[in-house]
Scaffold this active site. Structure first.
Site, PDB file in Angstrom:
ATOM      1  CD  GLU A  99      -5.829   2.499   6.919  1.00 42.67           C
ATOM      2  OE1 GLU A  99      -5.537   2.830   5.744  1.00 42.67           O
ATOM      3  OE2 GLU A  99      -5.004   2.396   7.827  1.00 42.67           O
ATOM      4  CB  CYS A 153      -2.176   4.232   4.624  1.00 45.67           C
ATOM      5  SG  CYS A 153      -2.823   4.634   6.256  1.00 45.67           S
ATOM      6  CD  GLU A 177      -0.287   3.409  -0.521  1.00 45.61           C
ATOM      7  OE1 GLU A 177      -0.534   4.004   0.543  1.00 45.61           O
ATOM      8  OE2 GLU A 177      -0.738   2.275  -0.783  1.00 45.61           O
ATOM      9  N   GLY A 234      -3.345  -2.491   5.568  1.00 49.12           N
ATOM     10  CA  GLY A 234      -2.247  -2.819   4.663  1.00 49.12           C
ATOM     11  C   GLY A 234      -2.560  -2.360   3.258  1.00 49.12           C
ATOM     12  CB  SER A 235      -1.062  -3.290   0.035  1.00 49.45           C
ATOM     13  OG  SER A 235      -1.391  -4.662  -0.145  1.00 49.45           O
ATOM     14  CB  THR A 236      -5.460  -1.273  -2.327  1.00 49.49           C
ATOM     15  OG1 THR A 236      -5.583  -0.036  -1.626  1.00 49.49           O
ATOM     16  CG2 THR A 236      -6.742  -1.524  -3.094  1.00 49.49           C
ATOM     17  CE  LYS A 273       0.876 -12.678   9.363  1.00 53.21           C
ATOM     18  NZ  LYS A 273       1.644 -11.750   8.499  1.00 53.21           N
ATOM     19  N   GLY A 277      -5.766  -6.271   0.659  1.00 54.34           N
ATOM     20  CA  GLY A 277      -7.119  -6.094   1.173  1.00 54.34           C
ATOM     21  C   GLY A 277      -8.157  -6.759   0.283  1.00 54.34           C
TER      22      GLY A 277
END
Length: 495
Positions: free
Chosen positions: A263, A297, A397, A241-243, A188, A246
């Site tokens: 990750e 990242c 971040e 991607g972003s936390t 995706k 995630g």
């Protein structure tokens, strides 16, 4: 299902627009689309079909069928490796086209895409192609009455979700080990940057992969991404991607107890000790935060500098930014920094800059929009001084060309500041004392530590973090483990 495009560098190509399912480009079931925007000009490049939950189901079904079909299942590791090498060769042959698409759609400099990003793709594919017939099990000595051994088996259908900052590279990082181990894939794409990997899908078919082995879908995360993560026929989810996203994926994957690799975000520290080579530290500090428009990242976005050399380092660092960080058209060879990927990301970065100013940090450089010829999502490279650990810009971040600088008095204080984060992806330190280098590297809470460099990643070396920076590892031999089951077989020799 395709459109002819021409980039500012004169490169022409045929751009696929559909969902790549079963080796064919198809429309979404309701024919919904999403627009891809050129961040340099703010103009639409084209629109691609966006997957519905029904389309995700079709892609997963194709992958499940391919996983069980002899055209893939019966291939030896050597034969799988040959297909992967063929794809790597095609990527190398189409390097200029792929780099052009990445530059146009993502905003990163063309030369960076051509000399760094595209080579990463074919290097990763070739690396894992080499492992395809060398990922062995074991025979385990348990005495003469029993023969015990293990085999490594593919997981099945892998749902893979990639981000917008490195579309081609993140696709390769996930495709490489998954294919090596014999899995099938539904990949995706990020809705912001779908074009380069759709072109890669053409090369996948040309390389000779059986239908359904690799399926590539566009779509919004809330619709297509959620459907993929929750699909009962998907055996694994790998996400970069972003936390925050995630965490949502982890929750959704838990409903079917899927194998996951995550990750996620980072707020990586870079420590400059008093004995460091300051020229070297300034050079790598610039690379560590300003590369790829700061959209990395692992970006070393928190500089921690010993008070004795703070002023000298800051001047050298600012001079390096002013010398190297040339903003401009990403197709121009002189450009180091292009635009942020989208208007939303541009506004996010400017929002953090505003917060930094309001909290009392000193803007030493930049701190403002930097449109080129009145257009584009450009942000001036920004350096904040007098930054306290309680400030938002120190803790969160930003994912842009913004860096904070904080002074410290002792090694102990530097480590306390470095580890004062919910993240633990990367970290860097600069010193001429190798004993201290090894000591500090062990004490930093991060999955990766660079000594006298920054963001110096390599496809042969494991990549990943600790704490809220993710779960699992990609790249290197360690990148194979998340894509195979180790099955133990016990044979009773006395039977």
């Amino acid at each position: 299902m395709e459109v002819e495009l021409t980039a500012p560098n004169g490169k022409k190509w045929t751009q696929p627009l559909g969902l790549f399912i079963n080796n064919e480009f198809v429309k979404s079931t309701n024919e919904q689309k999403l627009a891809s925007i050129n961040p340099t000009t703010e103009e639409e490049i084209c629109s691609v079909y966006a997957a519905t939950a029904e389309d995700v189901d079709a892609a997963v079904s194709a992958a499940r069928k391919a996983f069980k079909h002899e055209s893939w299942k019966s291939l030896s590791g050597t034969e799988r490796g040959a297909l992967m090498r063929k794809l790597a060769d095609l990527v190398e042959q189409n390097a200029e086209t792929l780099a052009t698409i990445e530059c146009l759609d993502n905003g990163k400099p063309y030369q960076t895409a051509l000399t760094e990003d595209v080579p990463e793709v074919f290097n990763v594919l070739r690396y894992y192609a080499g492992y395809a017939d060398k990922n062995f099990g074991q025979v385990i000595d348990v005495g003469p009455a029993k023969f015990a051994y293990t085999v490594k088996e593919p997981l099945g259908v892998c749902g893979q979700i990639i981000p917008w900052n490195y579309p081609l590279d993140m696709a390769a990082w996930k495709l490489g080990p998954a294919l090596c181990c014999g899995n099938t894939i539904v990949l995706k794409l990020a809705e912001q940057t779908p074009l380069s990997v759709l072109y890669l899908a053409k090369l996948i078919k040309e390389a000779g992969f059986p239908p359904g082995v690799i399926n590539v879908i566009n779509g919004h995360g809330r619709e297509a991404g959620s459907a993929l993560v929750q699909h009962p026929q998907v055996d694994k989810i790998a996400f970069t991607g972003s936390t925050a996203t995630g965490k949502e994926i982890m929750k959704m994957a838990s409903l079917t107890m899927k194998n996951i690799t995550l990750e996620t975000g980072g707020k990586s520290p870079l420590i400059v000790f008093e004995d460091a080579d300051l020229e070297l530290a300034a050079t790598w500090s610039h690379i560590g935060i300003m590369s790829n428009q700061g959209q990395i990242c692992t970006a070393t976005s928190r500089l921690l500098v010993h008070e004795k050399i703070y002023d000298e380092f800051v001047e050298k660092f600012k001079a390096k930014i002013q010398e190297v960080s040339v903003l401009g058209d990403p197709f121009e060879e002189s450009t180091f920094q292009g635009p942020q990927v989208t208007k939303a990301q541009y506004e996010r970065v400017l929002g953090y800059i505003k917060a930094g100013k309001e909290e009392g940090a000193t803007v030493m450089l930049g701190g403002e929009p930097a449109p080129q010829n009145g257009k584009g999502f450009f942000v001036a490279p920004t350096v904040f001084g007098n930054v306290k650990p309680t400030m938002k810009i120190f803790k969160e971040e930003i994912f842009g060309p913004c860096v904070t600088i904080t002074s410290f008095k002792s090694e102990e204080e530097a480590l306390t500041l470095a580890n004062d984060s919910m993240y633990g992806l990367g970290a860097a330190l600069f010193t001429k004392d190798l004993t201290r280098a090894h000591r500090v590297a062990r004490e930093i809470e991060a999955g990766m530590v660079w000594v006298n460099s920054s963001n110096d990643s390599d496809f042969r070396v494991p990549f990943g973090g600790v704490k809220q920076s993710g779960i699992g590892r990609e790249l290197g031999e360690a990148g194979l483990a998340p894509y195979c089951n180790v099955k133990s077989i016990h044979v009773n020799m006395a039977a």
